[in-house]
Scaffold this active site. Structure first.
Site, PDB file in Angstrom:
ATOM      1  N   GLN A 104       0.847  -1.191   0.000  1.00  0.00           N
ATOM      2  CA  GLN A 104       0.000   0.000   0.000  1.00  0.00           C
ATOM      3  C   GLN A 104       0.885   1.244   0.000  1.00  0.00           C
ATOM      4  OE1 GLN A 104      -2.293   1.816   3.374  1.00  0.00           O
ATOM      5  NE2 GLN A 104      -4.053   0.956   2.303  1.00  0.00           N
ATOM      6  N   TYR A 161      -6.288  10.824   4.106  1.00  0.00           N
ATOM      7  CA  TYR A 161      -4.974  11.146   3.571  1.00  0.00           C
ATOM      8  C   TYR A 161      -5.103  11.906   2.246  1.00  0.00           C
ATOM      9  CZ  TYR A 161      -3.064   8.139   7.239  1.00  0.00           C
ATOM     10  OH  TYR A 161      -2.728   7.604   8.464  1.00  0.00           O
ATOM     11  N   ARG A 165      -7.583   1.593  -2.094  1.00  0.00           N
ATOM     12  CA  ARG A 165      -8.341   1.661  -0.840  1.00  0.00           C
ATOM     13  C   ARG A 165      -9.064   2.993  -0.848  1.00  0.00           C
ATOM     14  NH1 ARG A 165      -7.245  -0.095   5.472  1.00  0.00           N
ATOM     15  NH2 ARG A 165      -9.117  -1.371   5.369  1.00  0.00           N
ATOM     16  N   GLY A 174      -9.112  -6.954  10.489  1.00  0.00           N
ATOM     17  CA  GLY A 174      -8.048  -6.070  10.930  1.00  0.00           C
ATOM     18  C   GLY A 174      -7.591  -6.273  12.353  1.00  0.00           C
ATOM     19  N   ARG A 175      -8.312  -5.667  13.292  1.00  0.00           N
ATOM     20  CA  ARG A 175      -7.841  -5.661  14.675  1.00  0.00           C
ATOM     21  C   ARG A 175      -7.626  -7.062  15.240  1.00  0.00           C
ATOM     22  NH1 ARG A 175     -11.546  -1.542  14.364  1.00  0.00           N
ATOM     23  NH2 ARG A 175     -10.810   0.566  14.875  1.00  0.00           N
TER      24      ARG A 175
END
Length: 331
Positions: free
Chosen positions: A100, A173, A222, A315-316
């Site tokens: 990424q 971002y 993404r 994810g987590r």
């Protein structure tokens, strides 16, 4: 079970539909990969239980560095360490790995970069405090330089043995800042008055990357398609933008949040961005990844079966427990 079904992207075969999404370890000294980072990813790739790992966001330019210990893909000298990382993952089995690439834009920390932060417009990011210094508006010429830097970073990812590359255009971002009406107040070709202008930067990046890596190299984005807040981007915007990305040559759309980052207020249920991912999936022919709130393979299976996405990011749970792939997928 649907999660076990393979998925092809050009020549690349993913053995199943469970993804470890990019999550920052903040462990790279001076931007370089070290043995501990390799061990971290190698453990999660063990025996190829996961279909895909997307490694944490890497900065394409020091001005866009998000964290003091963020991994760099901005220099040719980064390739050796990145190649070591991809080899560690590949030797574990069938799990594939994407890089990424990112620029933090207006939320880059000037203390880290030693430069003034830049963005689409001289406005504060929704997550910034009123006391913070306004970012400097990027000129058209500077945007073109960044387009070339995204492309060069993608070329380094390919040279490093990555199976594909993902453009980070989510979580507030730089590319997300151009897309969101909350942060883009421009009145030029990259301006806020039409959706096409808001994603013009994205489309130029996609085209430039394709010129470097070729048409058959897997390319994902993404995408922070909805800000989930007044005045921000909407799910309808997300659908129209995703269609443009797919037409431009993106092979995979990885859905996440916009100015709300990777969380959604008052939502913790598995797949809490499914309203957006389902809408996008209905209008594009490329696979869609959905991440957010998934803790078990059963939850992932339910989201796949009900058509929320084509792949599910966990994810987590994987961040906190390196044994998750073995325990949940090795049953």
């Amino acid at each position: 079970m649907k999660w076990k079904e393979p998925l092809s992207i050009h020549h690349l075969m993913l053995t199943n539909r469970i993804v470890m999404p990019p999550m920052a370890t903040r462990a790279a000294s001076h931007g370089y990969i070290d043995e501990e980072i390799c061990k971290y990813y190698q453990k999660r790739a063990e025996k190829g239980y996961l279909g895909l790992i997307i490694t944490e966001h890497m900065y394409i330019d020091k001005q866009g560095k998000a964290d003091p210990n963020q991994i760099s893909i901005s220099r040719n000298g980064d390739i050796g360490g990145l190649r070591q990382l991809t080899r560690c993952i590949h030797r574990e089995g069938s799990t594939r790995v994407f890089a990424q690439i990112n620029h933090a834009g207006s939320i880059a920390d000037p203390i880290v970069t030693r430069q003034q932060a830049v963005g689409p417009s001289p406005v504060l990011h929704p997550r910034q405090k009123q006391s913070q210094v306004l970012p400097r508006e990027l000129s058209v010429e500077e945007i073109q330089v960044l387009v070339a830097e995204y492309a060069a970073a993608a070329g380094r990812a390919k040279a490093s043995g990555y199976d594909g590359v993902e453009i980070h255009a989510a979580h507030g971002y730089l590319l997300n800042q151009f897309y969101s009406p909350l942060t883009n107040h421009r009145n030029d070709a990259y301006g806020c008055d039409t959706l096409e202008k808001r994603v013009h930067f994205h489309l130029q990046v996609i085209h430039a990357i394709r010129m470097v890596v070729g048409t058959a190299y897997p390319l994902a984005i993404r995408f922070g398609g909805c800000d989930y807040q007044p005045g921000g981007s909407t799910i309808n915007d997300a659908v129209e933008a995703a269609k443009l990305f797919a037409t431009a040559g993106v092979d995979l759309i990885d859905v996440s949040g916009g100015m709300n980052f990777f969380v959604r207020q008052d939502h913790t249920e598995p797949g809490y961005f499914r309203d957006m991912s389902s809408a996008i999936r209905h209008h594009v022919s490329v696979p869609v990844i959905l991440t957010g709130g998934v803790q078990t393979v059963e939850q992932a299976e339910d989201l796949l079966v009900t058509g929320a996405a084509d792949m599910i990011g966990v994810g987590r749970a994987i961040l906190q427990d390196a044994e998750w792939p073995k325990r949940e997928l090795g049953k």
